[in-house]
Design an enzyme around this catalytic site. Structure first.
Site, mmCIF file in Angstrom:
data_model
loop_
_atom_site.group_PDB
_atom_site.id
_atom_site.type_symbol
_atom_site.label_atom_id
_atom_site.label_comp_id
_atom_site.label_asym_id
_atom_site.label_seq_id
_atom_site.Cartn_x
_atom_site.Cartn_y
_atom_site.Cartn_z
ATOM 1 N N SER A 67 0.810 -1.217 0.000
ATOM 2 C CA SER A 67 0.000 0.000 0.000
ATOM 3 C C SER A 67 0.843 1.267 0.000
ATOM 4 O O SER A 67 0.343 2.340 -0.329
ATOM 5 C CB SER A 67 -0.946 0.005 1.206
ATOM 6 O OG SER A 67 -0.222 -0.150 2.417
ATOM 7 N N ASP B 119 -4.199 5.771 11.498
ATOM 8 C CA ASP B 119 -3.238 5.379 10.476
ATOM 9 C C ASP B 119 -2.004 6.263 10.626
ATOM 10 O O ASP B 119 -2.001 7.418 10.218
ATOM 11 C CB ASP B 119 -3.838 5.537 9.077
ATOM 12 C CG ASP B 119 -2.862 5.121 7.971
ATOM 13 O OD1 ASP B 119 -1.739 4.724 8.308
ATOM 14 O OD2 ASP B 119 -3.235 5.204 6.784
ATOM 15 N N HIS C 248 0.627 5.313 6.587
ATOM 16 C CA HIS C 248 0.489 5.930 5.271
ATOM 17 C C HIS C 248 0.533 7.455 5.389
ATOM 18 O O HIS C 248 0.668 7.992 6.485
ATOM 19 C CB HIS C 248 -0.817 5.468 4.616
ATOM 20 C CG HIS C 248 -0.907 3.986 4.476
ATOM 21 N ND1 HIS C 248 -1.491 3.181 5.441
ATOM 22 C CD2 HIS C 248 -0.464 3.152 3.506
ATOM 23 C CE1 HIS C 248 -1.416 1.916 5.063
ATOM 24 N NE2 HIS C 248 -0.794 1.861 3.902
#
Length: 426
Positions: free
Chosen positions: A145, A394, A397
């Site tokens: 990702s 998160d 990311h």
């Protein structure tokens, strides 16, 4: 090629440290990796860095020669009042979990910093120049990702100059996609391959990933002959529980209680996976007249400061200063493995023909940006009904727009350098 120490020689003390790290990181990383498969910004004349104009890639000068030789991996983040090239309204390709602004993130200060290398200035991204350099080419982003995160950043910046057409999509959460820029006949693709080598991802019935370290992943290698440039980005999935195979034999595992396998950690496994990947590319595409360009984006640290489900999991709102944070421990070791394997691959590639290989070394500059993650704003307006004690964060990311746009500014400089050297050899 460099040699890897036998797995059986890994010291017990290292295994214990790795196991402690794995236990600490396992839950947040697993949840985030498995889950993730415009307010206009007006340019301001007041800025700490000069705006770069489109670059004539065929021109040469002492100043550009110096820029091509710049070490972009070391520097500092400085204020820049211009803000990013794009925003949440001008780019429709932002994955929902990275769209921090539209999800209500209240502080926007993280948008107004630029990376200043110690030796030179890093030019602002120029989309037309990038598209000219990849005209009639296919650029493939391969990995996890983080590869997708970087690809979406690139697409958003390129869309300010030319609208990409989505021409292919497939897989869960659109893990395989391709865009085409008709004006330049350029294609950019995404290939989901979190280990780069062949792997079976864990499921509800199998708690461990299975990695086959001597076979590159067919999900992307089957299209290798149609690729002109590959950007590899991986690493975080190696922190998850896994059993490792080479041939028909089990080499060992990482965090696999209940299985009769030797705990061997993940550093040598990461090394083997990258070595297999690069060897596969060199063997298949390294011949003269059939070359390929390869970029490896180095490991980027996460910034969890506590539990993944606490409100303040990644609470920073400003970059670290250089003296505040050093690349060390697991983050430094992951980068070291990648750089060493790249250097070994370069030595082998030099004997096989045209094969350009470069590290996109962003580990340190990423380490200094704890403010650039979605945090709780991976979901829309997480505090609309008041501050909750527990909310998923998160801290792995990057918000779009955000610090990861810098990855692609350096990417462009690498491609410009290659183009310059190619012209000088003609």
């Amino acid at each position: 090629m460099g040699t890897t120490k036998p797995f059986k020689e890994i010291s017990l003390s290292l295994n214990k440290r790795i196991l402690n790290w794995a236990i600490y990181l396992l839950l947040p990383i697993a949840l985030l990796c498995l889950y993730f498969y415009h307010i206009p910004f007006s340019p301001s004349p007041e800025t700490e860095l000069p705006h770069s104009s489109p670059i004539n890639i065929s021109a040469s000068s002492a100043e550009k020669e110096k820029a091509y030789e710049c070490d972009y991996s070391n520097g500092e983040w400085v204020r820049d009042t211009r803000g990013p090239l794009y925003n949440d309204t001008t780019c429709g390709g932002i994955k929902e979990g990275r769209n921090c602004i539209i999800h209500g993130r209240p502080d926007l200060d993280y948008l107004y910093w630029r990376w200043k290398p110690n030796q030179c200035n890093l030019p602002r991204f120029e989309p037309h120049t990038f598209l000219q350099l990849v005209e009639n080419k296919h650029v493939a982003f391969v990995g996890d990702s983080m590869a997708r995160n970087q690809l979406e950043s690139l697409l958003c910046m390129l869309a300010t100059a030319s609208t990409p057409n989505l021409v292919y999509q497939n897989g869960k959460d659109n893990q395989f996609r391709r865009w085409h820029f008709p004006s330049y006949n350029a294609s950019i693709s995404l290939y989901w391959s979190p280990f780069l080598v062949q792997g079976d991802e864990k499921s509800n019935t199998r708690p461990n990933n299975k990695l086959y370290l001597d076979h590159a992943d067919k999900r992307w290698t089957r299209d290798m002959d149609q690729m002109d440039m590959i950007v590899l980005s991986f690493g975080h999935w190696f922190l998850l529980p896994a059993v490792y195979y080479e041939g028909d034999s089990v080499l060992g595992c990482h965090y696999c209680p209940g299985l009769n396998h030797t705990e061997i950690g993940f550093y040598d496994v990461l090394r083997k996976a990258l070595r297999t990947t690069l060897n596969s590319i060199i063997d298949r595409r390294g011949g003269k007249g059939n070359g390929i360009d390869v970029i490896v984006t180095t490991f980027t640290p996460h910034h969890f400061e506590g539990d993944w489900d606490k409100t303040g999991a990644c609470p920073k709102t400003k970059p670290y200063r250089n003296e505040e944070k050093q690349l060390e421990g697991m983050d430094a070791e992951m980068r070291k493995v990648e750089i060493e394997e790249l250097e070994d691959a370069k030595a082998k590639a030099s004997e096989t023909g045209r094969f350009r290989l470069e590290a996109l070394d962003v580990s340190k500059l990423a380490l200094l940006r704890p403010d650039g993650h979605p945090g709780p704003y991976m979901y829309p307006f997480p505090f609309a009904n008041g501050v909750r004690e527990r909310v998923q964060n998160d801290c792995v990311h990057w918000c779009l727009p955000g610090p990861i746009d810098t990855w692609n500014e350096i990417f462009l400089e690498i491609v410009k350098k290659w183009e310059k050297y190619s012209k000088s050899e003609d």
